[in-house]
Design a protein around this motif. Structure first.
Motif, mmCIF file in Angstrom:
data_model
loop_
_atom_site.group_PDB
_atom_site.id
_atom_site.type_symbol
_atom_site.label_atom_id
_atom_site.label_comp_id
_atom_site.label_asym_id
_atom_site.label_seq_id
_atom_site.Cartn_x
_atom_site.Cartn_y
_atom_site.Cartn_z
ATOM 1 N N ALA A 1 0.837 -1.202 0.000
ATOM 2 C CA ALA A 1 0.000 0.000 0.000
ATOM 3 C C ALA A 1 0.874 1.255 0.000
ATOM 4 O O ALA A 1 1.925 1.298 0.632
ATOM 5 N N MET A 2 0.426 2.271 -0.721
ATOM 6 C CA MET A 2 1.107 3.559 -0.721
ATOM 7 C C MET A 2 0.957 4.201 0.659
ATOM 8 O O MET A 2 -0.069 4.041 1.326
ATOM 9 N N ARG A 3 1.985 4.931 1.075
ATOM 10 C CA ARG A 3 1.992 5.490 2.423
ATOM 11 C C ARG A 3 1.630 6.972 2.443
ATOM 12 O O ARG A 3 1.921 7.711 1.505
ATOM 13 N N MET A 4 1.036 7.366 3.557
ATOM 14 C CA MET A 4 0.873 8.775 3.889
ATOM 15 C C MET A 4 1.898 9.049 4.988
ATOM 16 O O MET A 4 1.803 8.514 6.083
ATOM 17 N N ASN A 5 2.879 9.864 4.671
ATOM 18 C CA ASN A 5 4.004 10.075 5.580
ATOM 19 C C ASN A 5 3.752 11.208 6.559
ATOM 20 O O ASN A 5 3.007 12.149 6.280
ATOM 21 N N PHE B 1 -0.612 13.537 8.327
ATOM 22 C CA PHE B 1 0.009 12.590 7.410
ATOM 23 C C PHE B 1 -0.423 12.937 5.987
ATOM 24 O O PHE B 1 -1.604 13.198 5.738
ATOM 25 N N PHE B 2 0.537 12.960 5.073
ATOM 26 C CA PHE B 2 0.260 13.372 3.701
ATOM 27 C C PHE B 2 0.660 12.296 2.697
ATOM 28 O O PHE B 2 1.596 11.536 2.916
ATOM 29 N N THR B 3 -0.036 12.302 1.582
ATOM 30 C CA THR B 3 0.467 11.728 0.347
ATOM 31 C C THR B 3 0.498 12.878 -0.636
ATOM 32 O O THR B 3 -0.527 13.539 -0.850
ATOM 33 N N CYS B 4 1.649 13.143 -1.200
ATOM 34 C CA CYS B 4 1.832 14.345 -2.014
ATOM 35 C C CYS B 4 1.979 14.017 -3.496
ATOM 36 O O CYS B 4 2.593 13.010 -3.859
ATOM 37 N N GLU C 1 2.174 21.545 -5.786
ATOM 38 C CA GLU C 1 1.783 20.367 -5.017
ATOM 39 C C GLU C 1 0.283 20.258 -4.790
ATOM 40 O O GLU C 1 -0.427 21.251 -4.635
ATOM 41 N N PHE C 2 -0.179 19.006 -4.792
ATOM 42 C CA PHE C 2 -1.519 18.634 -4.357
ATOM 43 C C PHE C 2 -1.322 17.563 -3.286
ATOM 44 O O PHE C 2 -0.379 16.790 -3.346
ATOM 45 N N ARG C 3 -2.219 17.521 -2.327
ATOM 46 C CA ARG C 3 -2.014 16.529 -1.273
ATOM 47 C C ARG C 3 -3.315 15.945 -0.739
ATOM 48 O O ARG C 3 -4.339 16.611 -0.664
ATOM 49 N N GLU D 1 -1.310 3.958 5.995
ATOM 50 C CA GLU D 1 -1.465 3.350 4.678
ATOM 51 C C GLU D 1 -2.566 4.083 3.923
ATOM 52 O O GLU D 1 -3.655 4.304 4.444
ATOM 53 N N TYR D 2 -2.260 4.470 2.667
ATOM 54 C CA TYR D 2 -3.260 5.127 1.819
ATOM 55 C C TYR D 2 -4.078 4.095 1.059
ATOM 56 O O TYR D 2 -5.296 4.086 1.091
#
Length: 658
Positions: free
Chosen positions: A375-379, A416-419, A580-582, A606-607
């Motif tokens: 899974a893609m992460r939100m850091n 927490f972001f996914t950018c 940027e978009f988040r 986890e995104y």
């Protein structure tokens, strides 16, 4: 194996299906059928209960493969699962016809069920099929099964008029859906219109049948069922007129679409319960109708109505802000920075990362052990490259004294972001992110489909409550939506201090040259009137927010809570080139959803899995020039074992090799 053991085996298979363990369920159900055929094999065809059990097993096997197909991002693999599902539902249909000899009414019902699931499988095959001509043939087959289902439902009224009526309107619903999808995938506008018109006829007939259903009793359960069927028909009629309007460029169709979505919203309130969760889902499509009408009649009055509707949607999702003026201002700012798919024109979204992370995200298998996709992460925001992350807005609003940190007393929360960036195959982004061995442009650029990345559901990422002592309550975990991959996408605005070098930026929202600060907001759509409207209203609302914070009697906790909704949507002007978009979510650090990564010594959320969201992977110029000895052709070969739809390219940006 006796009958009790067989029943237990069947129940285990169904329980595994309910738990989403489809492969395990398939194994159990196949074992059930094998054992079932070995005992009493000569008597099975003569006993209705035995036939019914085999029908049930074929049904659940068909459901397992249908769900596997729905969850499979690769079209070719999905089609294989649908074909297996069809095989099982055909067996279900054959057995249902045998059952008629023993229980005519029950056999008729089972035929209807089998025909409905066969129609559903072919509908899903069409939806997942990239070739339009093949997709149309699948829709036609689905229509055939649903017409047979409709005839069987009419026949059922001889035994049970109410049940037969309900089955008829269900068939009408799927027939309408098939013709709607045929129209959506038909390149010839005239043919598409004819499909939409046929779809409308079926949904209007479904609506009439649903209203008739109320005549069969006054009990609440029947009334609720009839209202739900009407709700579905109204919603789909809204879709049909929206599609017709887009196809014909006719504003009258958009008006009809808006009308039917309004009917749907009223029925949702009347039905209540879980259906209330669908309210914002319908509101989004109504917003889409307004937006499409704006493309034909672009005036500020209609535009203002679109903005009001969008803000109402956002306002309804914000909890915990008691001051009404503050809540309105925050919701308007969120609304202006929240980006829905309909507002985006010719913008792709990219995410730069290392080759190893790229392989994990896409499930590329270099070793014998298959670990699948990650899974893609939100850091965490704590260690972003902007030291003022989440604080730039405070200075702009003259609220520097607020103690807004990543830690409040003992309990902590974090952003927490996914950018994502608007910059695709960008040299500066390649130089900054995803490097291997510190070699610039050695990483990967993942390019996302906007329609799959930007979700229509609006799920507010922050639902915090403030104690009287200005600390954040930590007992509200159930209030935070856990479906991370349905979070909305926000555009980041950039704040700058006007000095002798930066006096004016073309995308500054403030027209007042005497202001100390400016805010950079680049357009995302080709609708210039809307983009000007966004800039004007964002400037107005930020000034209004500053006034509310200064003049109204608000505690520090109230201010903290309100600003938490928007402060991560503003960054320092120095990062404007990232465009940027988040995706954003606020979560207490002691939440069970927060995970720890040993390799990076950091926290993350986890995104979700992104394989079906990615359109292309662009490998950096220096992808092959690191100690890892990556090879472009190997990457493409391994990727296409998982995802055939993802394009692979190699960047040729001008940068020297190490």
């Amino acid at each position: 194996m006796n009958k009790n053991q067989l029943n237990k085996l069947f129940k285990e298979g169904k329980k595994l299906f309910d738990d989403g363990k489809y492969d395990d369920s398939i194994e159990k159900l196949n074992l059930f059928l094998k054992q079932f055929n070995e005992i009493d094999s000569e008597e099975i065809a003569s006993k209705a209960s035995f036939i019914q059990q085999k029908i049930n097993a074929q049904f659940w096997l068909g459901r397992c493969y249908l769900e596997k197909g729905n969850k499979e991002p690769d079209s070719q693999k999905a089609q294989s699962h649908y074909d297996t599902s069809i095989t099982h539902h055909k067996q279900q249909l054959v057995l249902a016809k045998v059952l008629i000899d023993y229980k005519e009414e029950k056999g008729l019902e089972e035929q209807i069920y089998a025909e409905s699931w066969l129609g559903g499988c072919y509908l899903e095959k069409g939806n997942k099929e990239p070739d339009n001509q093949k997709a149309q043939s699948y829709y036609d087959t689905s229509i055939t099964h649903n017409k047979q289902r409709l005839d069987l439902a009419k026949n059922l009224t001889r035994y049970n008029e109410e049940k037969g009526l309900e089955k008829q309107l269900n068939a009408k619903s799927l027939l309408g859906h098939c013709y709607l999808e045929k129209g959506n995938k038909e390149p010839d506008n005239q043919k598409a219109q004819s499909y939409y018109d046929i779809s409308i006829i079926h949904y209007e007939q479904q609506l009439a049948l649903a209203k008739t259903l109320t005549n069969y009793g006054e009990e609440n359960a029947l009334k609720e069922k009839a209202l739900k069927k009407q709700l579905n028909a109204q919603f789909r009629l809204g879709h049909c007129y929206l599609a017709k309007g887009e196809n014909q460029k006719n504003s009258n169709n958009f008006d009809k679409s808006i009308k039917y979505f309004n009917f749907t919203l009223k029925l949702i309130k009347e039905v209540g319960g879980d259906y209330l969760k669908k309210y914002n889902y319908v509101k989004y499509f109504q917003l889409q109708s307004y937006w499409r009408k704006l493309s034909l009649i672009n005036n500020r009055l209609l535009l203002a109505k679109f903005y009001i509707k969008k803000t109402q949607l956002v306002f309804s999702m914000i909890d915990g802000i008691n001051n009404i003026n503050l809540k309105k201002s925050i919701s308007r700012i969120q609304s202006l920075l929240l980006i829905s798919p309909i507002e985006i024109d010719n913008i792709a979204f990219s995410h730069y990362t290392t080759p190893s992370v790229c392989e994990l995200l896409l499930g590329i298998k270099r070793v014998s052990k298959d670990i699948g996709s990650t899974a893609m992460r939100m850091n965490s925001s704590s260690y972003m490259n902007d030291p003022l992350e989440g604080k730039s807005l405070l200075e702009f609003l003259n609220q520097q004294e607020l103690q807004i940190e990543n830690k409040i007393d003992v309990k902590a929360h974090n952003a927490f972001f996914t950018c994502f960036s608007n910059r695709v195959n960008d040299l500066n982004q390649f130089r900054l992110y995803g490097k291997v061995d510190n070699v610039e442009a050695s990483g990967c650029c993942l390019v996302f489909s906007k329609d799959k990345l930007v979700k229509y559901e609006y799920t507010n990422p922050i639902k915090l409550e403030i104690n009287q002592d200005n600390t954040i309550k930590q007992d509200n975990q159930d209030n935070i939506d856990k479906k991370s991959n349905k979070l909305p996408l926000y555009q980041v605005a950039y704040i700058f201090y006007k000095d002798e070098y930066i006096k004016r930026d073309e995308y500054d929202i403030f027209k007042d040259k005497n202001k100390k600060f400016g805010i950079y907001l680049k357009p995302v759509s080709s609708n210039t009137i809307w983009e000007e409207f966004r800039r004007e209203n964002l400037a107005t609302e930020l000034d209004n927010l500053r006034k509310i914070l200064d003049e109204e009697n608000l505690s520090e906790g109230e201010k903290l809570n309100a600003l938490e909704y928007i402060r991560y949507l503003f960054k320092d002007y120095a990062f404007r080139d990232e465009e940027e978009f988040r995706l954003l979510r606020i979560e207490p650090i002691d939440s069970e959803d927060v995970k720890y990564c040993l390799d990076t010594n950091s926290l993350y959320l986890e995104y979700g899995f992104i394989g079906d969201m990615v359109d292309e992977v662009i490998l950096g110029t220096n992808y092959e020039y690191t100690s890892q000895k990556y090879k472009t052709e190997v990457f493409k070969h391994l990727l296409h074992k998982q995802y055939l739809h993802i394009k692979v390219s190699h960047s040729s940006l001008p940068i020297s090799h190490p």
